[in-house]
Write a protein that holds these residues in place. Sequence first.
Motif, PDB file in Angstrom:
ATOM      1  N   LYS A 118      22.296   2.596  13.998  1.00  0.00           N
ATOM      2  CA  LYS A 118      22.667   2.030  12.702  1.00  0.00           C
ATOM      3  C   LYS A 118      24.162   2.186  12.432  1.00  0.00           C
ATOM      4  O   LYS A 118      24.761   1.374  11.722  1.00  0.00           O
ATOM      5  CB  LYS A 118      21.855   2.692  11.582  1.00  0.00           C
ATOM      6  CG  LYS A 118      20.391   2.313  11.574  1.00  0.00           C
ATOM      7  CD  LYS A 118      19.685   2.896  10.369  1.00  0.00           C
ATOM      8  CE  LYS A 118      18.224   2.452  10.320  1.00  0.00           C
ATOM      9  NZ  LYS A 118      17.513   2.985   9.134  1.00  0.00           N
ATOM     10  N   ILE A 119      24.759   3.218  12.996  1.00  0.00           N
ATOM     11  CA  ILE A 119      26.192   3.439  12.781  1.00  0.00           C
ATOM     12  C   ILE A 119      27.028   2.551  13.685  1.00  0.00           C
ATOM     13  O   ILE A 119      27.987   1.907  13.249  1.00  0.00           O
ATOM     14  CB  ILE A 119      26.546   4.926  13.029  1.00  0.00           C
ATOM     15  CG1 ILE A 119      25.841   5.822  12.010  1.00  0.00           C
ATOM     16  CG2 ILE A 119      28.057   5.134  12.951  1.00  0.00           C
ATOM     17  CD1 ILE A 119      25.947   7.298  12.329  1.00  0.00           C
ATOM     18  N   GLN A 125      27.205  -5.550  11.138  1.00  0.00           N
ATOM     19  CA  GLN A 125      28.387  -4.771  10.795  1.00  0.00           C
ATOM     20  C   GLN A 125      29.671  -5.536  11.107  1.00  0.00           C
ATOM     21  O   GLN A 125      29.685  -6.474  11.907  1.00  0.00           O
ATOM     22  CB  GLN A 125      28.388  -3.445  11.555  1.00  0.00           C
ATOM     23  CG  GLN A 125      28.518  -3.602  13.062  1.00  0.00           C
ATOM     24  CD  GLN A 125      28.253  -2.297  13.799  1.00  0.00           C
ATOM     25  OE1 GLN A 125      27.827  -1.312  13.205  1.00  0.00           O
ATOM     26  NE2 GLN A 125      28.512  -2.271  15.092  1.00  0.00           N
ATOM     27  N   PHE A 140      33.961   4.280   6.309  1.00  0.00           N
ATOM     28  CA  PHE A 140      33.207   3.987   5.086  1.00  0.00           C
ATOM     29  C   PHE A 140      34.226   3.877   3.960  1.00  0.00           C
ATOM     30  O   PHE A 140      35.043   4.782   3.769  1.00  0.00           O
ATOM     31  CB  PHE A 140      32.211   5.111   4.779  1.00  0.00           C
ATOM     32  CG  PHE A 140      31.027   5.162   5.694  1.00  0.00           C
ATOM     33  CD1 PHE A 140      29.782   4.720   5.256  1.00  0.00           C
ATOM     34  CD2 PHE A 140      31.140   5.651   6.985  1.00  0.00           C
ATOM     35  CE1 PHE A 140      28.675   4.764   6.098  1.00  0.00           C
ATOM     36  CE2 PHE A 140      30.050   5.704   7.836  1.00  0.00           C
ATOM     37  CZ  PHE A 140      28.818   5.254   7.392  1.00  0.00           C
ATOM     38  N   LYS A 170      32.293  -0.114   7.219  1.00  0.00           N
ATOM     39  CA  LYS A 170      31.035  -0.001   6.498  1.00  0.00           C
ATOM     40  C   LYS A 170      31.298  -0.111   4.993  1.00  0.00           C
ATOM     41  O   LYS A 170      32.011   0.717   4.411  1.00  0.00           O
ATOM     42  CB  LYS A 170      30.369   1.356   6.788  1.00  0.00           C
ATOM     43  CG  LYS A 170      30.001   1.591   8.236  1.00  0.00           C
ATOM     44  CD  LYS A 170      28.786   0.795   8.647  1.00  0.00           C
ATOM     45  CE  LYS A 170      28.316   1.200  10.038  1.00  0.00           C
ATOM     46  NZ  LYS A 170      27.168   0.373  10.498  1.00  0.00           N
ATOM     47  N   GLU A 171      30.735  -1.157   4.391  1.00  0.00           N
ATOM     48  CA  GLU A 171      30.821  -1.291   2.940  1.00  0.00           C
ATOM     49  C   GLU A 171      30.066  -0.134   2.289  1.00  0.00           C
ATOM     50  O   GLU A 171      28.867   0.044   2.501  1.00  0.00           O
ATOM     51  CB  GLU A 171      30.198  -2.616   2.485  1.00  0.00           C
ATOM     52  CG  GLU A 171      30.732  -3.859   3.183  1.00  0.00           C
ATOM     53  CD  GLU A 171      32.056  -4.311   2.616  1.00  0.00           C
ATOM     54  OE1 GLU A 171      32.480  -3.758   1.585  1.00  0.00           O
ATOM     55  OE2 GLU A 171      32.666  -5.230   3.200  1.00  0.00           O
ATOM     56  N   PHE A 172      30.779   0.654   1.482  1.00  0.00           N
ATOM     57  CA  PHE A 172      30.165   1.817   0.831  1.00  0.00           C
ATOM     58  C   PHE A 172      30.619   1.878  -0.627  1.00  0.00           C
ATOM     59  O   PHE A 172      31.377   2.760  -1.033  1.00  0.00           O
ATOM     60  CB  PHE A 172      30.549   3.092   1.590  1.00  0.00           C
ATOM     61  CG  PHE A 172      29.847   4.333   1.137  1.00  0.00           C
ATOM     62  CD1 PHE A 172      28.476   4.346   0.893  1.00  0.00           C
ATOM     63  CD2 PHE A 172      30.557   5.513   0.974  1.00  0.00           C
ATOM     64  CE1 PHE A 172      27.838   5.507   0.483  1.00  0.00           C
ATOM     65  CE2 PHE A 172      29.927   6.681   0.561  1.00  0.00           C
ATOM     66  CZ  PHE A 172      28.558   6.667   0.320  1.00  0.00           C
ATOM     67  N   THR A 241      22.271  -4.787   3.955  1.00  0.00           N
ATOM     68  CA  THR A 241      23.478  -4.309   4.648  1.00  0.00           C
ATOM     69  C   THR A 241      24.117  -3.153   3.895  1.00  0.00           C
ATOM     70  O   THR A 241      24.497  -2.129   4.492  1.00  0.00           O
ATOM     71  CB  THR A 241      24.493  -5.460   4.796  1.00  0.00           C
ATOM     72  OG1 THR A 241      23.910  -6.503   5.583  1.00  0.00           O
ATOM     73  CG2 THR A 241      25.773  -4.974   5.459  1.00  0.00           C
ATOM     74  N   SER A 245      24.294   1.318   4.620  1.00  0.00           N
ATOM     75  CA  SER A 245      25.431   2.244   4.512  1.00  0.00           C
ATOM     76  C   SER A 245      25.083   3.443   3.644  1.00  0.00           C
ATOM     77  O   SER A 245      25.446   4.582   3.957  1.00  0.00           O
ATOM     78  CB  SER A 245      26.655   1.516   3.930  1.00  0.00           C
ATOM     79  OG  SER A 245      27.129   0.521   4.806  1.00  0.00           O
ATOM     80  N   TYR A 246      24.359   3.189   2.550  1.00  0.00           N
ATOM     81  CA  TYR A 246      23.937   4.297   1.682  1.00  0.00           C
ATOM     82  C   TYR A 246      23.036   5.272   2.444  1.00  0.00           C
ATOM     83  O   TYR A 246      23.163   6.501   2.310  1.00  0.00           O
ATOM     84  CB  TYR A 246      23.184   3.759   0.462  1.00  0.00           C
ATOM     85  CG  TYR A 246      24.033   3.019  -0.553  1.00  0.00           C
ATOM     86  CD1 TYR A 246      25.353   3.357  -0.767  1.00  0.00           C
ATOM     87  CD2 TYR A 246      23.490   1.983  -1.315  1.00  0.00           C
ATOM     88  CE1 TYR A 246      26.125   2.676  -1.701  1.00  0.00           C
ATOM     89  CE2 TYR A 246      24.249   1.303  -2.253  1.00  0.00           C
ATOM     90  CZ  TYR A 246      25.563   1.657  -2.444  1.00  0.00           C
ATOM     91  OH  TYR A 246      26.330   0.993  -3.377  1.00  0.00           O
ATOM     92  N   ALA A 249      25.070   7.301   4.924  1.00  0.00           N
ATOM     93  CA  ALA A 249      25.899   8.265   4.199  1.00  0.00           C
ATOM     94  C   ALA A 249      25.065   9.442   3.700  1.00  0.00           C
ATOM     95  O   ALA A 249      25.498  10.607   3.793  1.00  0.00           O
ATOM     96  CB  ALA A 249      26.596   7.573   3.029  1.00  0.00           C
ATOM     97  N   THR A 257      35.075   8.372  -0.218  1.00  0.00           N
ATOM     98  CA  THR A 257      35.770   7.386   0.605  1.00  0.00           C
ATOM     99  C   THR A 257      37.258   7.674   0.583  1.00  0.00           C
ATOM    100  O   THR A 257      37.771   8.187  -0.426  1.00  0.00           O
ATOM    101  CB  THR A 257      35.510   5.962   0.081  1.00  0.00           C
ATOM    102  OG1 THR A 257      35.852   5.893  -1.300  1.00  0.00           O
ATOM    103  CG2 THR A 257      34.063   5.577   0.270  1.00  0.00           C
TER     104      THR A 257
END
Length: 292
Positions: A118-119, A125, A140, A170-172, A241, A245-246, A249, A257
């Motif tokens: 996933k990372i 991604q 992130f 990664k959108e965080f 998506t 990321s959540y 994290a 961030t």
Amino acid sequence: MNRLSIALVAIAGILAGALGYSVINQPKSETDAVAVRAIVEHVLNEQAALAASAAPAAPEPVAPETAAIDPAELNPLIEQYLLSDPKVLQRVSTALENTLRAEESARSETALAAFHDKIFNAPDQIVLGNPDGDVTLVEFFDYNCGYCRAALPDMAALLAEDPNLKVILKEFPILSNESIDAARVAVLVGQSEASYWDFHQTLFTSRGKVDKSVALAAAQDLGLSPVDLELQMGDQTVANTIQASYEIAQALGITGTPTYIIGNEIIPGAIGADELRARIADMRACGKTQCS
């Protein structure tokens, strides 16, 4: 054998002899032999019972007594010890820090292994730089994060100077609802043919808070329809998506961030281009972010 046992055995012998004499002088019968055995067994059973009752009982285990500690006596001793060697507190603090760091590192490595795909291999991604690079840098970020904004030149420099670097973004969005809206637009830009890096730089170099309108305007400048993007912002694929990321994290203990991942190291904060270069170089040299 004690005196009581000897006496009981003697009595049993006398009775057995007497009955044996009567058996000899009278016609043999099964009853006489049974009687002899019964008397002998009875006497021996009584002997065993008496011996058991006469034996001292096993003592109950006694819990050791604990002396009461008087704080009035103990505290001055502790104080005297610490004053005699003040550096003991420094050694304890260092040992505690090393233990906590080792525990955190072990937890991070376990989580990184569990979420590796996933990372590093998520199909949706954003990948910048060399997709087949020998070192991968993951970031992130939140579009309203001031430290992320300040770290943008670091990322630009690394991408420009290192042709073998792979970067995953990664959108965080954790700072505001506006950040979430901007991230939703960003996910859609990433799924299009437009240049995500150009979009990314535009948002981080804009003035004021980055929200939906700012993100849609940046996407429009790249030739995308803001109307279509706004209609697609609520799609489940977009939500999935960001949710991914959540989840990553949370598993890795990432709470701020920017946060970077290189190899098996999670790096919180904007540490600067030089520190990132050093870790990337170490990854190439020894497979770790810090070679011993």
